[in-house]
Design a protein around this motif. Structure first.
Motif, PDB file in Angstrom:
ATOM      1  N   ASN A 139       0.856  -1.192   0.000  1.00  0.00           N
ATOM      2  CA  ASN A 139       0.000   0.000   0.000  1.00  0.00           C
ATOM      3  C   ASN A 139       0.891   1.239   0.000  1.00  0.00           C
ATOM      4  OD1 ASN A 139      -1.890   2.000   0.281  1.00  0.00           O
ATOM      5  ND2 ASN A 139      -2.864   1.160   2.103  1.00  0.00           N
ATOM      6  N   PRO A 140       1.273   1.711  -1.193  1.00  0.00           N
ATOM      7  CA  PRO A 140       2.237   2.814  -1.278  1.00  0.00           C
ATOM      8  C   PRO A 140       1.795   4.109  -0.603  1.00  0.00           C
ATOM      9  CG  PRO A 140       2.053   1.681  -3.380  1.00  0.00           C
ATOM     10  CD  PRO A 140       0.953   1.158  -2.520  1.00  0.00           C
ATOM     11  N   ARG A 141       0.486   4.325  -0.475  1.00  0.00           N
ATOM     12  CA  ARG A 141       0.014   5.575   0.127  1.00  0.00           C
ATOM     13  C   ARG A 141      -0.605   5.350   1.506  1.00  0.00           C
ATOM     14  NH1 ARG A 141       0.171  10.074  -2.699  1.00  0.00           N
ATOM     15  NH2 ARG A 141      -1.589  11.056  -1.615  1.00  0.00           N
ATOM     16  N   ALA A 142      -0.261   4.243   2.137  1.00  0.00           N
ATOM     17  CA  ALA A 142      -0.728   4.012   3.505  1.00  0.00           C
ATOM     18  C   ALA A 142      -0.211   5.111   4.419  1.00  0.00           C
ATOM     19  CB  ALA A 142      -0.250   2.648   4.000  1.00  0.00           C
ATOM     20  N   SER A 143      -1.024   5.516   5.379  1.00  0.00           N
ATOM     21  CA  SER A 143      -0.566   6.523   6.338  1.00  0.00           C
ATOM     22  C   SER A 143       0.488   5.897   7.244  1.00  0.00           C
ATOM     23  CB  SER A 143      -1.738   7.028   7.176  1.00  0.00           C
ATOM     24  OG  SER A 143      -2.187   6.013   8.073  1.00  0.00           O
ATOM     25  N   VAL A 195       0.870   2.116   8.828  1.00  0.00           N
ATOM     26  CA  VAL A 195       2.094   1.318   8.722  1.00  0.00           C
ATOM     27  C   VAL A 195       2.622   0.975  10.110  1.00  0.00           C
ATOM     28  CG1 VAL A 195       4.508   1.343   7.974  1.00  0.00           C
ATOM     29  CG2 VAL A 195       2.724   2.236   6.467  1.00  0.00           C
ATOM     30  N   GLY A 196       2.685   1.964  11.002  1.00  0.00           N
ATOM     31  CA  GLY A 196       3.197   1.732  12.344  1.00  0.00           C
ATOM     32  C   GLY A 196       2.370   0.724  13.115  1.00  0.00           C
ATOM     33  N   ALA A 197       1.039   0.804  12.966  1.00  0.00           N
ATOM     34  CA  ALA A 197       0.164  -0.126  13.684  1.00  0.00           C
ATOM     35  C   ALA A 197       0.393  -1.566  13.239  1.00  0.00           C
ATOM     36  CB  ALA A 197      -1.294   0.274  13.471  1.00  0.00           C
ATOM     37  N   VAL A 225       5.652  -0.514  15.239  1.00  0.00           N
ATOM     38  CA  VAL A 225       6.671   0.502  15.490  1.00  0.00           C
ATOM     39  C   VAL A 225       5.991   1.863  15.558  1.00  0.00           C
ATOM     40  CG1 VAL A 225       8.450  -0.830  14.303  1.00  0.00           C
ATOM     41  CG2 VAL A 225       7.175   0.914  13.041  1.00  0.00           C
ATOM     42  N   ASP A 226       6.688   2.817  16.123  1.00  0.00           N
ATOM     43  CA  ASP A 226       6.149   4.166  16.198  1.00  0.00           C
ATOM     44  C   ASP A 226       6.030   4.747  14.784  1.00  0.00           C
ATOM     45  OD1 ASP A 226       5.749   6.591  18.224  1.00  0.00           O
ATOM     46  OD2 ASP A 226       6.845   7.321  16.469  1.00  0.00           O
TER      47      ASP A 226
END
Length: 335
Positions: free
Chosen positions: A21-25, A29-31, A35-36
């Motif tokens: 998902n190139p435009r994931a927030s 991504v962190g969730a 990771v933070d």
């Protein structure tokens, strides 16, 4: 420039996430990665700024909006000189300098067959040092580099990231891009993760309008966002092309099976005697022979006719690369 010679586990997981998902927030991504979000964003920024990773865009998928061809060039010993002349051509998506029976392999895409013919005859055919050109017209693109993935995330993590990817509506018929869509595409070519605000400023549009355009382009399947990285740090640094001969009656079933192999980046069905051509990334040079043996043992109808190892890629998916495979700049492909 910082010299990134390897990626750690977090780096690889971030890249794999953005391949899905190139435009994931960064929150998404962190969730998923645990990771933070600030850490994930900082890791990506470091890799992007070094030229090790990038996200670009093009009208998609390659070969489905117009004719595509794989072109072999015998350069009489001048492959880099010819590459330098072609690297900014919007019709030329990929340029590989190769070993074996050809010096250069180009992936060429055009809007119409007449445009492709003109490019082959009048652009390539008139270049100095070009001694021979062999063209393989693609009849079907089974898979392309935008679909290749690292293997750093679990199936569950990949599924969570796909939940936020707009589903493609295959009922939408291809059509010309509007002026607004082209303006948004121009921004995404440079940075596929550019914010809605940045895209709006560049295109001279309202941010809400830009958000709707990006969503519609993705849902219609007319836009590909491609997350890439240097082959040297991917874990698969050896790049090779294989030329296969498959019985016509079996090509439509065997080609997708080839495309499912983790090493495979591109599989093209071709109008010609070598009717399937594929590109692979491998871990070691000896894996070229191992992959050949595996394919021939598992797919009895497949005959591997020829192969070429890539010595250097100077352009990949519209992105110009330096001698180490880092991104230098983007060249918008012919839409």
């Amino acid at each position: 420039m910082q010299d990134l010679t390897s990626l750690d586990d977090i780096d690889r997981r971030v890249v794999h996430a953005l391949q899905i998902n190139p435009r994931a927030s960064w929150a998404q991504v962190g969730a998923v990665l645990g990771v933070d979000p600030v850490t994930a964003a900082r890791r990506w920024a470091r890799l992007r700024d070094d030229g090790t990773t990038w996200i670009t865009a093009y009208v998609a998928p390659l070969g489905n909006q117009g004719p595509a061809a794989l072109v072999e060039i015998d350069s009489a010993g001048h492959p880099l000189e010819i590459s330098d002349r072609l690297v900014d051509d919007p019709q030329c998506a990929t340029i590989d300098v190769t070993s074996g029976g050809r010096d250069l392999l180009l992936t060429v895409t055009c809007r119409e067959m007449a445009d492709l013919t003109d490019y082959l005859l009048h652009r390539l055919g008139t270049l100095d040092h070009v001694r021979a050109i062999r063209t393989h017209l693609a009849t079907r693109v089974i898979t392309e580099g935008a679909n290749w993935r690292l293997t750093s995330l679990t199936d569950a993590e990949q599924a969570r990231l796909r939940e936020h990817v707009p589903p493609v509506d295959r009922r939408v018929r291809p059509r010309e891009l509007t002026g607004e869509e082209r303006a948004v595409l121009a921004g995404l070519v440079i940075d596929g993760r550019a914010s809605t605000t940045d895209l709006a400023d560049r295109a001279g549009l309202n941010p809400r309008r830009v958000r709707d355009l990006v969503r519609d382009l993705l849902r219609s399947g007319r836009l590909t966002l491609r997350t890439e990285l240097r082959a040297a740090v991917s874990g698969w640094p050896i790049h090779a092309w294989f030329f296969l001969r498959v019985p016509a009656s079996a090509a439509t079933t065997i080609s997708p099976r080839l495309g499912a192999l983790p090493e495979i980046r591109t599989v093209l069905q071709i109008a010609g005697p070598n009717n399937v051509i594929m590109a692979v990334w491998l871990r070691e040079l000896s894996d070229v022979s191992r992959l050949e043996a595996a394919i021939e043992s598992q797919l009895r109808d497949v005959q591997i006719v020829d192969r070429s190892v890539v010595l250097r890629s100077t352009k990949r998916g519209g992105v110009v690369l330096d001698r180490t495979g880092r991104r230098l700049r983007n060249v918008p492909l012919e839409a």
